[in-house]
Design an enzyme around this catalytic site. Structure first.
Site, mmCIF file in Angstrom:
data_model
loop_
_atom_site.group_PDB
_atom_site.id
_atom_site.type_symbol
_atom_site.label_atom_id
_atom_site.label_comp_id
_atom_site.label_asym_id
_atom_site.label_seq_id
_atom_site.Cartn_x
_atom_site.Cartn_y
_atom_site.Cartn_z
ATOM 1 N N ALA A 139 64.810 57.810 -31.825
ATOM 2 C CA ALA A 139 64.000 58.976 -31.481
ATOM 3 C C ALA A 139 62.674 58.959 -32.254
ATOM 4 C CB ALA A 139 64.791 60.252 -31.751
ATOM 5 N N CYS A 140 62.647 59.582 -33.427
ATOM 6 C CA CYS A 140 61.384 59.715 -34.155
ATOM 7 C C CYS A 140 60.875 58.390 -34.735
ATOM 8 C CB CYS A 140 61.530 60.771 -35.238
ATOM 9 S SG CYS A 140 61.782 62.432 -34.553
ATOM 10 N N ILE A 141 61.787 57.506 -35.150
ATOM 11 C CA ILE A 141 61.337 56.185 -35.606
ATOM 12 C C ILE A 141 60.755 55.402 -34.434
ATOM 13 C CG2 ILE A 141 62.086 53.953 -36.535
ATOM 14 C CD1 ILE A 141 61.854 56.135 -38.636
#
Length: 226
Positions: A139-141
């Site tokens: 997701a955020c990575i």
């Protein structure tokens, strides 16, 4: 395949994404092996600070009172089901929190570079490489890495300093990123520390088009080989 990588001093920053308390305390949002991830991040941060590497931190916090989000999951009280602005567990874990003078971004989207001045500030300081660690990998990575590459940075993805809700989620996300990590490399915490200290390290770099054709059966082995 693995090849020698070196990073010129003064051209690297370390980016730490969403290392927040909810990932070890909120049963809805736990990251597998989060304690080990935090320990590896501590090593990265100590090495970065010892070698005058810029540190850049981000935290994901949702404020639905200011920004309506269609389809966003909410709890019984109408608040965000995760990372709500009023939840104290959105705080960055104290052992990996920024210290005075380090850049800090409170973000409202997945990527640490989706909006705001962070990328411009890093480029203005001559930064070419970004050491990336944090959660969640898929997701955020993933969003941070893809935006960083699009912005022209070389990304050093530290696979054992990232994590997700399960080993399978994390490993397949790393493999997906590795397949398209143009200009960058995948390494371990040990490799990233050595690179920030000025050493040359053999690290995995993508060659050709989508070389990691992983399956359910071989994904763990390919991940270990990165």
């Amino acid at each position: 395949m693995k090849s020698p990588v070196s990073i010129k001093r003064g051209t690297v920053a370390a980016v730490f994404v969403d290392l927040q308390e909810e990932h070890r305390q909120d049963k809805r949002y736990l990251v597998e092996g989060f304690g080990d991830i935090l320990a590896n991040v501590q090593r990265l941060q100590a090495t970065a600070r010892a070698n005058d590497v810029l540190l850049y931190h981000s935290a994901y916090i949702v404020d639905l009172t200011r920004e309506a989000r269609r389809f966003h999951p909410v709890d019984a009280n109408g608040r965000s089901a995760f990372s709500d602005k009023d939840d104290p567990l959105t705080a960055i874990c104290p052992e990996v929190a920024p210290v005075a003078g380090e850049m800090m971004l409170v973000k409202t989207e997945a990527s640490a570079f989706g909006a705001g001045p962070a990328a411009g500030r890093l480029k203005a300081k001559g930064i070419e490489w970004l050491v990336v660690a944090g959660v969640w990998t898929e997701a955020c990575i993933d969003a941070t890495v893809r935006d960083a590459v699009s912005l022209g940075f070389r990304v050093l993805l530290v696979k054992d300093a990232c994590g997700s809700g399960s080993t399978a989620m994390h490993q397949t996300a790393i493999l997906n990123l590795a397949n398209r990590l143009y200009g960058g490399a995948v390494t371990t915490t040990d490799g990233a520390c050595r690179l920030m200290a000025g050493e040359t390290v053999d690290a995995w770099q993508v060659q050709g088009s989508v070389p990691l054709r992983f399956t359910y059966e071989n994904a763990a082995r390919l991940y270990d080989e990165l």
